[in-house]
Each structure stands twice: as structure tokens, then as C-alpha cells.
Design an enzyme around this catalytic site. Structure first.
Site, PDB file in Angstrom:
ATOM      1  CE  LYS A  62       9.822  18.010  60.364  1.00 31.77           C
ATOM      2  NZ  LYS A  62       8.959  16.914  59.878  1.00 31.77           N
TER       3      LYS A  62
HETATM    4  C1  LIG Z   1       8.316  16.864  58.816  1.00 29.93           C
HETATM    5  C2  LIG Z   1       8.074  15.743  58.210  1.00 29.93           C
HETATM    6  C3  LIG Z   1       7.675  15.453  56.902  1.00 29.93           C
HETATM    7  C4  LIG Z   1       7.433  16.632  55.948  1.00 29.93           C
HETATM    8  O1  LIG Z   1       8.703  17.258  55.539  1.00 29.93           O
HETATM    9  P1  LIG Z   1       8.502  18.735  54.860  1.00 29.93           P
HETATM   10  O2  LIG Z   1       9.813  19.165  54.923  1.00 29.93           O
HETATM   11  O3  LIG Z   1       7.882  19.553  55.975  1.00 29.93           O
HETATM   12  O4  LIG Z   1       7.799  18.715  53.806  1.00 29.93           O
HETATM   13  C5  LIG Z   1       7.402  14.210  56.364  1.00 29.93           C
HETATM   14  N1  LIG Z   1       7.604  12.854  57.012  1.00 29.93           N
HETATM   15  C6  LIG Z   1       7.881  13.230  58.446  1.00 29.93           C
HETATM   16  C7  LIG Z   1       8.125  11.868  59.097  1.00 29.93           C
HETATM   17  C8  LIG Z   1       8.160  14.394  59.214  1.00 29.93           C
HETATM   18  O5  LIG Z   1       8.455  14.387  60.363  1.00 29.93           O
END
Ligand SMILES: *Cc1c(COP(=O)(O)O)cnc(C)c1O
Length: 429
Positions: A107
Site C-alpha cells: 500500500k
Molecule cells: C490491503 C492488503 C491486501 C488486499 O488488497 P486489496 O486491494 O484490498 O484487495 C492484501 N495484502 C496485504 C498485505 C494488504 O495490506
């Protein structure tokens, strides 16, 4: 470029307005009016291009004139200042590691990009913004880090007490400056509910410019398309068809992958891998979409009971489920299977996966690969972020990376709250 609300195509706004407001007034998600294929020359030359050059080509059409070229290039340079390596696991499977950024989860890219866009827009019009975000763990850390010391932006993060990992909690609560962590005596769903209530509270909205920083916001969602291009650049010379498996919670990351395909990136198939929160695998099997309260799992960043971006995926396939299923599958795996996958990856490939990456790996295995295909699972978090699970499963001790070592020594600073009344009092100060 204009964006329309998925609830009303006649409601059109600029990139800037979509970023600043997060969600349309009718509660619809914003969606780009056009997605134009990138020229063949781009795909021919991609192996000679830097990550910044690739990202610029990909994002340019979505920004239009909202940010001048030189400034956009500078933003992208700052956002993409770490590596995204494709690591082979066996002859047909690779891991795309997205965790080499400051908070060690994927993210970081979206959060930093959004912060820099908002900073640019606020500088031009003197506005102050409050970013209000609920987190089950990773979002909060990435948002805190991405927005740290951003001018004219105050960030307020709600997280559930005792339900995030120790590393995650430190990432949320130790920065200070424009970042405040509210520790909620409740669950993630309670945090999310309070944030939603605040966005509908007219009295509050008259006092603050509130926006959200989850993947509903296009400035967090769209930059995730870069990953698929950066992976393609590294895999192009194999001349194989690509299958991506994406560990999915709110389905923003995988939705960005589908946008990459619409931009002409040759991707054969998408696998959305979920934990026991299996709303989408069920939907594809039964045709019934039934959101449910999330259940807690080892891969807590995917504990989502009503994936907010799935509606964008359906829209990309013109709401034709047959077309969707020809390019997109979704499978669910429980914690026991996740643990076995962590074991298997370690024993057979000497690869240490986190629980989210392990779920992605399982998705590829279940889907199966043809001889002319290469499967890539997105490793979305560094195993250290889920160290108690990984260390216990593998009976090893993980070394602390430098950026984590530093943060673990800092003092936690949070404000306890119980309910919406407490939140509103805090925001009304
Ligand atoms: C947020 C997150 C996800 C999920 O991603 P989305 O875009 O919400 O489907 C998967 N793995 C990790 C480590 C995350 O932080």
C-alpha cells in the site's frame, strides 16, 4: 480526464475533485471516463524504461492537465524509490515482491501517490484537508507514512485495540506531527462504521474537509496498475502468457491489474485469492452477492466482508459475468491451508512468505498453469509484519529489517476512544 460516479454517469468531475472528495455525493465510486490502450511502441521499449518512465506512460491519461508533466514525474520518482523484484519460486511460478517500501506492504505506493497529489492540490488553493481512515493493520501504516509531514493535511487513523500486529501498531502510533492514531475499543468493523458515520455528518463536514484514503480513492487505486507493468518488464523475455494471482480483500489491487490489461498489457488470466472471507468466490459460484461481517484470519489485511472495489471490476466487464469469468477466477483458502502453504514454500523453495502471499500462491496452484504460462503471485507484505505467524510456523526467528528496528524502539502514542461520540468530540476540537 473526467471521472463519473458509478451511481450516475452524468455526474462528472475532474481528477482533482475525485481525489479531494474520495467518493461521489451519491455515494458512488468514481470511475475514469475512458481507458485508452497504450501504443505498441511502449510495449516494445518497456524493457529499456525506468519505473518512473513506465509509471508516467501508464498514469498520464488518468491525470490529464490536473498536474503538470514535470511535477508528475517528480511525484512518481519519489513514490517509486524502491525495488519491485520478481523472484522465481520454481519453473512456472514467481513472486512479485511489493514489500520493499517504507512500511513493507504494497500500500506504500498508493498512499504516497495520494499524499503527494493532495499536497499539490492544497498548495494551489490554500485548502486544509483531514484524512480519516479506518485500518485493520496495513492501510494505517502506509497512510501514516505516506502523509507524514504533508503540508495542509491532517491524518486521523482508527484502529481496533489488540487486533493489529505489534509492528503494525508501532507504524501507526509513533510518527506524531500531522498523524494521530485513535485506538478503538472494538473491532475493525466498528472503526469502519464510525468513519462512515463521520462522512455523513453534515455538522462535522461544515468544520472540516474530510476525505478517505482507502482504495475507494482513485489516487490510491490507480497507481497499483504500475506493479503489473513492472512485472511484465522483468518477465517479457520468457515469452510466456502471464497469470496473476492477487491476494484480495477490498479487490482494489486486482482491479488495477484489470485496468492494466485494458491498457493493452498482455495478461491471460487473473486469480483473486481470498482467505475465509469468501464473498467473491461464492458469488462466482452461486450468482448471489451476499456481504457478511468479516471473520478474523491470519491474513488480516484481507478480512473484508463487503469488498468495495468489486463493483469497479464488474463495470470493467460491462456487468457481463460470463465475460468476467473467462478472464477472472476467485478461490478461498482457510488458515490451515495458508499455514501449509507457508511451510511448503519454505521447504521446497526456501522462500519465506507472509500469510497474504501464501494465499496468493495457493490461488495459482488451484487454478493450475498451462505449459506456456507463467504464474505470478503478488507478495503484498514482508513476512516480518506477520512475524508471530511465520516464526511459529517455520520455527525460525526473522531478522528485523532496519526500518522496523528503528520503529520498534519508539514510544506508542494513541488516544483511546469507544464510540462515535468520542470521535466527533475529537474532530470538533
Ligand atoms: C490491503 C492488503 C491486501 C488486499 O488488497 P486489496 O486491494 O484490498 O484487495 C492484501 N495484502 C496485504 C498485505 C494488504 O495490506
Amino acid at each position: 480526464m473526467y471521472y463519473y460516479s458509478l451511481n450516475n454517469k452524468n455526474h462528472r468531475v475532474s481528477f482533482e475533485e475525485a481525489v479531494v472528495s474520495g467518493i461521489a455525493p451519491d455515494r458512488g465510486l468514481y470511475f475514469p471516463e475512458k481507458i485508452e490502450k497504450l501504443p505498441a511502441s511502449f510495449y516494445n521499449e518497456i524493457d529499456q524504461m525506468s519505473a518512473t518512465q513506465i509509471a508516467y506512460m501508464v498514469i498520464e491519461q488518468f491525470i490529464g492537465t490536473s498536474i503538470p508533466k514535470n511535477h508528475l514525474l517528480q511525484i512518481l520518482d519519489e513514490v517509486l524509490d524502491f525495488d519491485f523484484p520478481v523472484v522465481p519460486i520454481d519453473e512456472s511460478i514467481s513472486s512479485l515482491e511489493l514489500f520493499h517500501g517504507p512500511t513493507m506492504a504494497f500500500k506504500d505506493v498508493g498512499a504516497r501517490f495520494m499524499a503527494k497529489c493532495l499536497e499539490y492540490f492544497n498548495k494551489n488553493n490554500g485548502r486544509k484537508t483531514t484524512v480519516l481512515v479506518a485500518t485493520s493493520g496495513d492501510t494505517g501504516g502506509a497512510v501514516a507514512n505516506g502523509f507524514f509531514k504533508t503540508d495542509n493535511v491532517e491524518v486521523i487513523i482508527l484502529y481496533p485495540q489488540n487486533k493489529v500486529s505489534d509492528v503494525q501498531e508501532k507504524q501507526l502510533t509513533t510518527l506524531g506531527h500531522n498523524i494521530t492514531a485513535l485506538e478503538v475499543q472494538g473491532t475493525f468493523d466498528d472503526c469502519q462504521e464510525m468513519v462512515k458515520t463521520a462522512f455523513l455528518d453534515e455538522e462535522l463536514k461544515s468544520k472540516r474537509n474530510l476525505t478517505s484514503a482507502n482504495s475507494i480513492n482513485i489516487a490510491r487505486w490507480l497507481p497499483q496498475t504500475f506493479y503489473y507493468f513492472i512485472a511484465y518488464k522483468q518477465l517479457k523475455s520468457f515469452n510466456k502468457e502471464l497469470v496473476f494471482s492477487v491476494p484480495s480483500g477490498n479487490f482494489g489491487n486486482i482491479c488495477a491489474g484489470i485496468v492494466a490489461k485494458k491498457l493493452g498489457l498482455p495478461i491471460r488470466h487473473f486469480v483473486a485469492s481470498t482467505n475465509s472471507n469468501d464473498i467473491i468466490p461464492r458469488y462466482l459460484n452461486t450468482g448471489f452477492y451476499s456481504p457478511r461481517p468479516s471473520v478474523e484470519t491470519l491474513s488480516n489485511a484481507m478480512d473484508v466482508g463487503n469488498p468495495s472495489n468489486f463493483i469497479r471490476i464488474q463495470h470493467l466487464f460491462k456487468n457481463d459475468d460470463t465475460a468476467l469469468k473467462s478472464e477472472f477466477s476467485s478461490y478461498s483458502f482457510n488458515d490451515k491451508e495458508t499455514n501449509s502453504a507457508i511451510q511448503e514454500l519454505y521447504k521446497t523453495a526456501n522462500y519465506i512468505a507472509d500469510p497474504h502471499g501464501a494465499v496468493g500462491y495457493l490461488g495459482l496452484k488451484k487454478h493450475g498453469l498451462q505449459p506456456n504460462e507463467i504464474g505470478v503471485f503478488l507478495e503484498t507484505a514482508h513476512p516480518i509484519k506477520f512475524r508471530s505467524t511465520v516464526e511459529k510456523e517455520l520455527s525460525i526467528t526473522l531478522p528485523l529489517p532496519d526500518q522496523i528496528k528503528e520503529i520498534m524502539q519508539k514510544k506508542k502514542n494513541s488516544i483511546l476512544i469507544k464510540n462515535y461520540k468520542n470521535l466527533k468530540a475529537f474532530l470538533s476540537k
